[in-house]
Scaffold this motif. Sequence first.
Motif, mmCIF file in Angstrom:
data_model
loop_
_atom_site.group_PDB
_atom_site.id
_atom_site.type_symbol
_atom_site.label_atom_id
_atom_site.label_comp_id
_atom_site.label_asym_id
_atom_site.label_seq_id
_atom_site.Cartn_x
_atom_site.Cartn_y
_atom_site.Cartn_z
ATOM 1 N N GLU A 1 -9.518 10.843 -5.772
ATOM 2 C CA GLU A 1 -8.227 10.400 -5.258
ATOM 3 C C GLU A 1 -7.623 11.526 -4.423
ATOM 4 O OE1 GLU A 1 -5.199 7.818 -7.419
ATOM 5 O OE2 GLU A 1 -4.385 9.848 -7.655
ATOM 6 N N LEU A 2 -7.343 11.233 -3.157
ATOM 7 C CA LEU A 2 -6.775 12.224 -2.249
ATOM 8 C C LEU A 2 -5.257 12.164 -2.214
ATOM 9 C CD1 LEU A 2 -9.194 11.712 0.764
ATOM 10 C CD2 LEU A 2 -9.375 13.402 -1.076
ATOM 11 N N ALA A 3 -4.699 10.979 -2.419
ATOM 12 C CA ALA A 3 -3.241 10.807 -2.361
ATOM 13 C C ALA A 3 -2.848 9.579 -3.155
ATOM 14 C CB ALA A 3 -2.780 10.662 -0.916
ATOM 15 N N ARG A 4 -1.617 9.606 -3.663
ATOM 16 C CA ARG A 4 -1.022 8.451 -4.336
ATOM 17 C C ARG A 4 0.429 8.399 -3.890
ATOM 18 N NH1 ARG A 4 -1.418 8.116 -10.643
ATOM 19 N NH2 ARG A 4 -3.589 8.124 -10.008
ATOM 20 N N PHE A 5 0.894 7.209 -3.524
ATOM 21 C CA PHE A 5 2.258 7.090 -3.025
ATOM 22 C C PHE A 5 2.797 5.691 -3.292
ATOM 23 C CE2 PHE A 5 -0.901 6.284 0.172
ATOM 24 C CZ PHE A 5 -0.507 5.101 0.758
ATOM 25 N N ASN A 6 4.113 5.558 -3.247
ATOM 26 C CA ASN A 6 4.784 4.280 -3.437
ATOM 27 C C ASN A 6 5.304 3.774 -2.107
ATOM 28 O OD1 ASN A 6 4.509 4.236 -6.264
ATOM 29 N ND2 ASN A 6 6.306 5.519 -6.499
ATOM 30 N N ILE A 7 5.219 2.465 -1.913
ATOM 31 C CA ILE A 7 5.935 1.829 -0.814
ATOM 32 C C ILE A 7 7.026 0.990 -1.470
ATOM 33 C CG2 ILE A 7 4.060 1.885 0.870
ATOM 34 C CD1 ILE A 7 3.454 -1.023 0.191
ATOM 35 N N ASP B 1 15.670 -3.812 0.721
ATOM 36 C CA ASP B 1 16.544 -4.959 0.978
ATOM 37 C C ASP B 1 15.799 -6.218 1.402
ATOM 38 O OD1 ASP B 1 18.884 -3.476 0.457
ATOM 39 O OD2 ASP B 1 18.799 -2.623 2.470
ATOM 40 N N ASP B 2 14.647 -6.067 2.019
ATOM 41 C CA ASP B 2 13.862 -7.195 2.515
ATOM 42 C C ASP B 2 12.412 -7.034 2.068
ATOM 43 O OD1 ASP B 2 15.867 -8.545 4.093
ATOM 44 O OD2 ASP B 2 15.717 -6.899 5.523
ATOM 45 N N ASN B 3 11.644 -8.115 2.206
ATOM 46 C CA ASN B 3 10.209 -8.020 1.947
ATOM 47 C C ASN B 3 9.586 -7.037 2.925
ATOM 48 O OD1 ASN B 3 10.604 -10.010 0.057
ATOM 49 N ND2 ASN B 3 9.644 -11.629 1.257
ATOM 50 N N LEU B 4 8.568 -6.339 2.489
ATOM 51 C CA LEU B 4 7.878 -5.366 3.324
ATOM 52 C C LEU B 4 6.446 -5.829 3.535
ATOM 53 C CD1 LEU B 4 8.068 -1.771 3.705
ATOM 54 C CD2 LEU B 4 6.003 -2.417 2.523
ATOM 55 N N ARG B 5 5.990 -5.798 4.783
ATOM 56 C CA ARG B 5 4.611 -6.170 5.107
ATOM 57 C C ARG B 5 3.954 -4.969 5.792
ATOM 58 N NH1 ARG B 5 2.674 -11.094 5.452
ATOM 59 N NH2 ARG B 5 4.748 -11.950 5.766
ATOM 60 N N LEU B 6 2.951 -4.397 5.158
ATOM 61 C CA LEU B 6 2.228 -3.250 5.690
ATOM 62 C C LEU B 6 0.892 -3.738 6.238
ATOM 63 C CD1 LEU B 6 2.097 -0.093 5.876
ATOM 64 C CD2 LEU B 6 0.968 -0.160 3.650
ATOM 65 N N GLN C 1 -11.102 4.806 1.312
ATOM 66 C CA GLN C 1 -10.557 3.501 0.954
ATOM 67 C C GLN C 1 -9.096 3.595 0.552
ATOM 68 O OE1 GLN C 1 -13.417 2.406 -2.107
ATOM 69 N NE2 GLN C 1 -14.452 1.066 -0.649
ATOM 70 N N LEU C 2 -8.315 2.591 0.982
ATOM 71 C CA LEU C 2 -6.941 2.421 0.538
ATOM 72 C C LEU C 2 -6.987 1.491 -0.663
ATOM 73 C CD1 LEU C 2 -3.892 2.866 1.003
ATOM 74 C CD2 LEU C 2 -3.942 0.827 2.452
ATOM 75 N N MET C 3 -6.402 1.906 -1.766
ATOM 76 C CA MET C 3 -6.542 1.198 -3.031
ATOM 77 C C MET C 3 -5.190 0.753 -3.588
ATOM 78 S SD MET C 3 -9.877 1.661 -3.550
ATOM 79 C CE MET C 3 -10.055 1.186 -5.259
ATOM 80 N N ASP C 4 -5.204 -0.402 -4.254
ATOM 81 C CA ASP C 4 -4.105 -0.864 -5.085
ATOM 82 C C ASP C 4 -4.693 -0.987 -6.475
ATOM 83 O OD1 ASP C 4 -1.986 -2.051 -6.371
ATOM 84 O OD2 ASP C 4 -1.941 -3.843 -5.118
ATOM 85 N N GLY C 5 -4.543 0.056 -7.274
ATOM 86 C CA GLY C 5 -5.231 0.105 -8.563
ATOM 87 C C GLY C 5 -6.723 0.196 -8.333
ATOM 88 N N VAL D 1 1.942 -7.144 1.048
ATOM 89 C CA VAL D 1 3.323 -7.596 0.945
ATOM 90 C C VAL D 1 3.931 -7.084 -0.359
ATOM 91 C CG1 VAL D 1 4.839 -9.603 0.793
ATOM 92 C CG2 VAL D 1 2.853 -9.648 2.310
ATOM 93 N N THR D 2 5.110 -6.487 -0.224
ATOM 94 C CA THR D 2 5.915 -6.092 -1.367
ATOM 95 C C THR D 2 7.249 -6.807 -1.227
ATOM 96 O OG1 THR D 2 4.852 -3.930 -1.423
ATOM 97 C CG2 THR D 2 6.898 -4.145 -2.634
ATOM 98 N N THR D 3 7.653 -7.525 -2.247
ATOM 99 C CA THR D 3 8.881 -8.305 -2.151
ATOM 100 C C THR D 3 10.113 -7.428 -2.322
ATOM 101 O OG1 THR D 3 8.691 -8.867 -4.493
ATOM 102 C CG2 THR D 3 7.800 -10.447 -2.913
ATOM 103 N N ALA D 4 11.223 -7.885 -1.768
ATOM 104 C CA ALA D 4 12.482 -7.147 -1.802
ATOM 105 C C ALA D 4 12.824 -6.739 -3.235
ATOM 106 C CB ALA D 4 13.602 -7.991 -1.207
ATOM 107 N N GLY D 5 13.244 -5.483 -3.367
ATOM 108 C CA GLY D 5 13.629 -4.961 -4.669
ATOM 109 C C GLY D 5 12.475 -4.443 -5.501
ATOM 110 N N ASN D 6 11.268 -4.449 -4.954
ATOM 111 C CA ASN D 6 10.092 -4.005 -5.704
ATOM 112 C C ASN D 6 9.369 -2.880 -4.969
ATOM 113 O OD1 ASN D 6 9.923 -5.903 -8.029
ATOM 114 N ND2 ASN D 6 9.943 -7.386 -6.370
ATOM 115 N N SER D 7 8.451 -2.249 -5.673
ATOM 116 C CA SER D 7 7.620 -1.213 -5.068
ATOM 117 C C SER D 7 6.178 -1.446 -5.478
ATOM 118 C CB SER D 7 8.088 0.181 -5.498
ATOM 119 O OG SER D 7 7.898 0.359 -6.884
ATOM 120 N N LYS D 8 5.286 -0.781 -4.757
ATOM 121 C CA LYS D 8 3.854 -0.880 -5.031
ATOM 122 C C LYS D 8 3.273 0.526 -4.902
ATOM 123 C CE LYS D 8 1.620 -4.466 -3.554
ATOM 124 N NZ LYS D 8 0.947 -5.160 -4.635
ATOM 125 N N THR D 9 2.440 0.900 -5.850
ATOM 126 C CA THR D 9 1.777 2.196 -5.804
ATOM 127 C C THR D 9 0.390 2.034 -5.201
ATOM 128 O OG1 THR D 9 2.976 2.961 -7.755
ATOM 129 C CG2 THR D 9 0.974 4.176 -7.165
#
Length: 90
Positions: A4-10, A14-19, A42-46, A73-81
Amino acid sequence: MGVELARFNINATDDNLRLTDLYVSTTGASTVNLSNRLSDIQLMDGTTVLANGIVVNGGATIAFEGMNSLGIVTTAGNSKTLSIKANVNS
């Protein structure tokens, strides 16, 4: 998969986020050419692979482009690692 080279939260405050694209660059006085040092990036979600990365910009940047038409997609008010993993070549 490698290390693992990096770990971060998006965060979607206020609104949904689309990366759909993500670029990660090295900094510092002695920038290393990542194309010589990393493979299978590789970019990983878990444990789920979201995208494969390529080294661009003379070896100083990892690009994750066109993840798909929906993106991550991360919905408004939430985060994703998310994390970035790769094999490190000696």
